[in-house]
Design an enzyme around this catalytic site. Structure first.
Site, PDB file in Angstrom:
ATOM      1  N   LYS A 194       0.852  -1.203   0.000  1.00  0.00           N
ATOM      2  CA  LYS A 194       0.000   0.000   0.000  1.00  0.00           C
ATOM      3  C   LYS A 194       0.883   1.246   0.000  1.00  0.00           C
ATOM      4  O   LYS A 194       1.529   1.549   1.000  1.00  0.00           O
ATOM      5  CB  LYS A 194      -0.926   0.050   1.214  1.00  0.00           C
ATOM      6  CG  LYS A 194      -1.994   1.131   0.974  1.00  0.00           C
ATOM      7  CD  LYS A 194      -2.640   1.655   2.218  1.00  0.00           C
ATOM      8  CE  LYS A 194      -1.901   2.779   2.874  1.00  0.00           C
ATOM      9  NZ  LYS A 194      -1.840   4.042   2.099  1.00  0.00           N
ATOM     10  N   GLY A 246       6.684   4.565   8.417  1.00  0.00           N
ATOM     11  CA  GLY A 246       5.819   5.727   8.571  1.00  0.00           C
ATOM     12  C   GLY A 246       5.989   6.328   9.957  1.00  0.00           C
ATOM     13  O   GLY A 246       7.053   6.205  10.571  1.00  0.00           O
ATOM     14  N   SER A 247       4.918   6.936  10.424  1.00  0.00           N
ATOM     15  CA  SER A 247       5.023   7.672  11.681  1.00  0.00           C
ATOM     16  C   SER A 247       5.063   6.722  12.880  1.00  0.00           C
ATOM     17  O   SER A 247       4.560   5.598  12.828  1.00  0.00           O
ATOM     18  CB  SER A 247       3.825   8.604  11.820  1.00  0.00           C
ATOM     19  OG  SER A 247       2.637   7.835  11.882  1.00  0.00           O
ATOM     20  N   THR A 248       5.659   7.213  13.961  1.00  0.00           N
ATOM     21  CA  THR A 248       5.724   6.419  15.187  1.00  0.00           C
ATOM     22  C   THR A 248       4.315   6.164  15.721  1.00  0.00           C
ATOM     23  O   THR A 248       4.028   5.092  16.253  1.00  0.00           O
ATOM     24  CB  THR A 248       6.608   7.142  16.221  1.00  0.00           C
ATOM     25  OG1 THR A 248       7.920   7.235  15.650  1.00  0.00           O
ATOM     26  CG2 THR A 248       6.699   6.383  17.531  1.00  0.00           C
ATOM     27  N   GLY A 251       2.902   3.362  13.745  1.00  0.00           N
ATOM     28  CA  GLY A 251       3.705   2.181  14.092  1.00  0.00           C
ATOM     29  C   GLY A 251       3.252   1.576  15.407  1.00  0.00           C
ATOM     30  O   GLY A 251       3.142   0.352  15.552  1.00  0.00           O
ATOM     31  N   GLU A 268       9.686   0.741  10.549  1.00  0.00           N
ATOM     32  CA  GLU A 268      10.724   1.773  10.409  1.00  0.00           C
ATOM     33  C   GLU A 268      10.017   3.104  10.634  1.00  0.00           C
ATOM     34  O   GLU A 268       9.183   3.514   9.827  1.00  0.00           O
ATOM     35  CB  GLU A 268      11.360   1.671   9.019  1.00  0.00           C
ATOM     36  CG  GLU A 268      12.741   2.284   8.963  1.00  0.00           C
ATOM     37  CD  GLU A 268      12.696   3.692   8.427  1.00  0.00           C
ATOM     38  OE1 GLU A 268      12.662   4.636   9.262  1.00  0.00           O
ATOM     39  OE2 GLU A 268      12.685   3.857   7.200  1.00  0.00           O
ATOM     40  N   GLU A 399       9.732  15.057  15.900  1.00  0.00           N
ATOM     41  CA  GLU A 399      10.029  14.998  14.466  1.00  0.00           C
ATOM     42  C   GLU A 399       9.113  15.973  13.717  1.00  0.00           C
ATOM     43  O   GLU A 399       7.896  15.883  13.819  1.00  0.00           O
ATOM     44  CB  GLU A 399       9.799  13.580  13.952  1.00  0.00           C
ATOM     45  CG  GLU A 399      10.231  13.412  12.518  1.00  0.00           C
ATOM     46  CD  GLU A 399      10.030  11.991  12.012  1.00  0.00           C
ATOM     47  OE1 GLU A 399       8.948  11.434  12.244  1.00  0.00           O
ATOM     48  OE2 GLU A 399      10.958  11.465  11.384  1.00  0.00           O
TER      49      GLU A 399
HETATM   50  P1  ADP Z   1       3.199  10.171   7.656  1.00  0.00           P
HETATM   51  O1  ADP Z   1       3.067  11.076   8.819  1.00  0.00           O
HETATM   52  O2  ADP Z   1       4.589   9.989   7.149  1.00  0.00           O
HETATM   53  O3  ADP Z   1       2.167  10.386   6.585  1.00  0.00           O
HETATM   54  P2  ADP Z   1       1.768   7.835   8.424  1.00  0.00           P
HETATM   55  O4  ADP Z   1       2.236   6.835   9.427  1.00  0.00           O
HETATM   56  O5  ADP Z   1       0.511   8.556   8.685  1.00  0.00           O
HETATM   57  O6  ADP Z   1       3.001   8.755   8.236  1.00  0.00           O
HETATM   58  O7  ADP Z   1       1.633   7.165   6.991  1.00  0.00           O
HETATM   59  C1  ADP Z   1       2.509   6.156   6.499  1.00  0.00           C
HETATM   60  C2  ADP Z   1       1.693   5.108   5.771  1.00  0.00           C
HETATM   61  O8  ADP Z   1       0.835   4.475   6.716  1.00  0.00           O
HETATM   62  C3  ADP Z   1       0.778   5.667   4.691  1.00  0.00           C
HETATM   63  O9  ADP Z   1       0.749   4.760   3.617  1.00  0.00           O
HETATM   64  C4  ADP Z   1      -0.575   5.732   5.398  1.00  0.00           C
HETATM   65  O10 ADP Z   1      -1.669   5.659   4.521  1.00  0.00           O
HETATM   66  C5  ADP Z   1      -0.505   4.481   6.252  1.00  0.00           C
HETATM   67  N1  ADP Z   1      -1.395   4.489   7.432  1.00  0.00           N
HETATM   68  C6  ADP Z   1      -1.947   5.543   8.078  1.00  0.00           C
HETATM   69  N2  ADP Z   1      -2.711   5.141   9.108  1.00  0.00           N
HETATM   70  C7  ADP Z   1      -2.640   3.778   9.129  1.00  0.00           C
HETATM   71  C8  ADP Z   1      -3.191   2.751   9.967  1.00  0.00           C
HETATM   72  N3  ADP Z   1      -3.972   3.044  11.008  1.00  0.00           N
HETATM   73  N4  ADP Z   1      -2.877   1.466   9.700  1.00  0.00           N
HETATM   74  C9  ADP Z   1      -2.079   1.147   8.666  1.00  0.00           C
HETATM   75  N5  ADP Z   1      -1.530   2.061   7.836  1.00  0.00           N
HETATM   76  C10 ADP Z   1      -1.798   3.357   8.054  1.00  0.00           C
END
Ligand code: ADP
Length: 489
Positions: A194, A246-248, A251, A268, A399
């Site tokens: 995704k 992606g974001s903590t 995560g 990561e 961050e």
């Molecule tokens: P950023 O702040 O870098 O956008 P995110 O963690 O929000 O970081 O997004 C990183 C990825 O995780 C994107 O592909 C986003 O669509 C996906 N994402 C966001 N929320 C969720 C969730 N609850 N479960 C799985 N994936 C998610």
């Protein structure tokens, strides 16, 4: 450069002529579907969202939004491909397919670079010289391992895990896809990926490459959508491995949702890296490294050097040289080859960065921003630094993911290390000194997964990447990257 020439360089009002990369060779369709079972298929619920060019706020394409049923279809296609074709292929055959993907990315590198810059806002210099070549390099690197896994893990029985669900962010769209897909395929897994909702285009172009490379249907599936699509993938019961960047915050959600299940995961996450500059460092080189570490790519890098720890005796000199250099950075059209800092990836991200700029000032920090102009339309942030901030300030701890540098000073090596380590993150760090022994001491003392010495933000497919503390779990890249996609007995 003596004082007069340096002053001249900064005072004169000259500008580079525009040098835009041509877009003639690039095809972006009006609408993109989901890539499931080797075909592009419409989403069951018929929902679409727009992917926007952050440099001019125009819609680039309509993108399918995958619902739960679509994710289920994709996982089923990946399971079928795993059981009937991919895990049965000779490893050397798998390698051939992965090499083919690498070669096509190389052949179409210009097209990929332009689309990456259009969709994500990053300067063409960065997508052309870093993102796309590195993405191809990862496919080449892991293709080479496909038939050598027993040498990667001597004395072990190596088996694939099954179906991998992979979720990636918007800062290195194609490169993150390569980091995740290449090792998974090399080890015999199949994939549902995704991409991030603001930058899906190069992953969809990669889907075309994968289809044209003749991979068996279902080996790689690409489901576009926002967080709910990601959550549907994470929660799917037939996933054997989750890889997330992606974001903590997200995560953490994923980690909680996996507690008590047998799914293997790697995460990561964020970072707040410190560049530690000692008074014996080559200062001009260090200034260039700091600029590269935080300002290029708009600070949209999880391992960005967003903190500068500079030894007190050279602090004034370093900060002045940084400010001078910031004045020369060109913020603007991502497709212009002169551009240093492109567009911020989305309106939401710009809003977040701007809220930190305000917060940093409210906390008592002194903000300096380069004075150059930025285009009227689009999402832009001038390179910014904060001085007069301390450990407890949020701009030092959190961050920001923008071109914003927090500057602090230190006197002794230990104080520098203590300050560098005093964050919830531990992804990366940098040290600048001409003493080899000091480099080793700092590298040992820094609680961070990746440490650069007298350079910053250098990547190679053969070297592992991953963090400590809130920066994540597990590694990608190199042999470590294989480890995340196999079971060993
Ligand atoms: P950023 O702040 O870098 O956008 P995110 O963690 O929000 O970081 O997004 C990183 C990825 O995780 C994107 O592909 C986003 O669509 C996906 N994402 C966001 N929320 C969720 C969730 N609850 N479960 C799985 N994936 C998610």
């Amino acid at each position: 450069m003596d004082d007069t020439t340096s002053k001249l360089a900064f005072d004169t009002d000259w500008q580079y002529d525009p040098a835009p990369e041509s877009t003639d060779h690039v095809r972006v369709d009006d609408q993109y579907e989901l890539f499931i079972g080797g075909e592009f298929v419409a989403p069951k619920e018929g929902r679409y969202f727009d992917s926007i060019n952050p440099a001019n706020e125009q819609v680039l394409a309509r993108i399918a939004s995958a619902g739960k049923d679509d994710v289920d279809r994709a996982v089923k296609a990946a399971r079928k491909a795993y059981e009937t074709s991919w895990s049965k292929l000779k490893p050397a055959e798998r390698g051939k397919y992965i090499y083919r993907i690498a070669r096509v990315i190389q052949e179409r590198a210009r097209e990929f670079s332009v689309i990456e810059s259009l969709d994500g806002g990053k300067p063409i210099r960065e997508s052309r010289d870093i993102d796309i070549p590195l993405a191809a390099a990862h496919f080449f690197y892991y293709a080479g391992w496909a038939d050598k896994l027993e040498y990667a893990f001597p004395g072990k029985q190596v088996a694939a895990l099954g179906v991998a669900g992979q979720i990636i962010p918007w800062n290195f769209p194609l490169l993150m896809a390569a980091w995740k897909i290449a090792p998974a395929l090399a080890c015999g897994n199949t994939v549902v990926l995704k991409p991030a909702e603001t930058t899906p285009l190069t992953a969809l172009k990669l889907a075309e490459v994968i289809r044209d490379a003749g991979l068996p249907p279902g080996v790689v599936n690409i489901v576009t959508g926002a967080g709910d699509t990601g959550a549907a993938l994470v929660d799917h019961p037939d996933i054997d491995k989750i890889a997330f960047t992606g974001s903590t915050a997200v995560g953490r959600l994923i980690q909680n949702s996996q507690a008590g299940t047998s799914t293997i995961y790697t995460l990561e996450l964020g970072g707040k890296a410190a560049n530690i500059v000692f008074d014996d460092a080559a200062i001009d080189q260090a200034v260039e490294g700091i600029v590269n570490g935080i300002f290029f790519n708009q600070g949209h890098v999880c391992c960005a050097g967003s903190r500068l720890l500079v030894q007190e005796s050279v602090a004034d000199e370093v900060v002045q040289k940084l400010k001078d250099r910031m004045e020369t950075l060109i913020v603007g059209d991502p497709l212009d080859k002169n551009t240093d800092i492109g567009a911020i990836n989305s309106a939401a991200q710009l809003e977040k960065i701007e809220s930190y700029l305000q917060l940093g000032q409210d906390e008592g920090g002194e903000m300096y921003q380069a004075s150059g102009s930025v285009p009227e339309r689009g999402y832009w942030c001038r390179p910014t630094l904060f001085t007069g901030v301390s450990q407890s300030n949020r701009v030092v701890q959190e961050e920001i993911f923008g071109p914003v540098l927090a500057v602090q000073t230190f006197r002794t090596e230990q104080e520098g290390l203590d300050k560098a380590n005093n964050t919830p993150y531990g992804l990366s760090g940098g040290v600048w000194t001409d003493k080899g022994a000091k480099i080793f001491r700092i590298a040992q003392g820094l609680r961070a997964g990746v440490i650069w010495a007298n350079t910053f933000n250098k990547f190679d497919p053969a070297s592992p990447f991953g963090g400590y503390k809130e920066s994540g779990v597990g590694h990608e890249g190199g042999l470590h990257g294989l480890d995340a996609y196999v079971s060993l007995a």
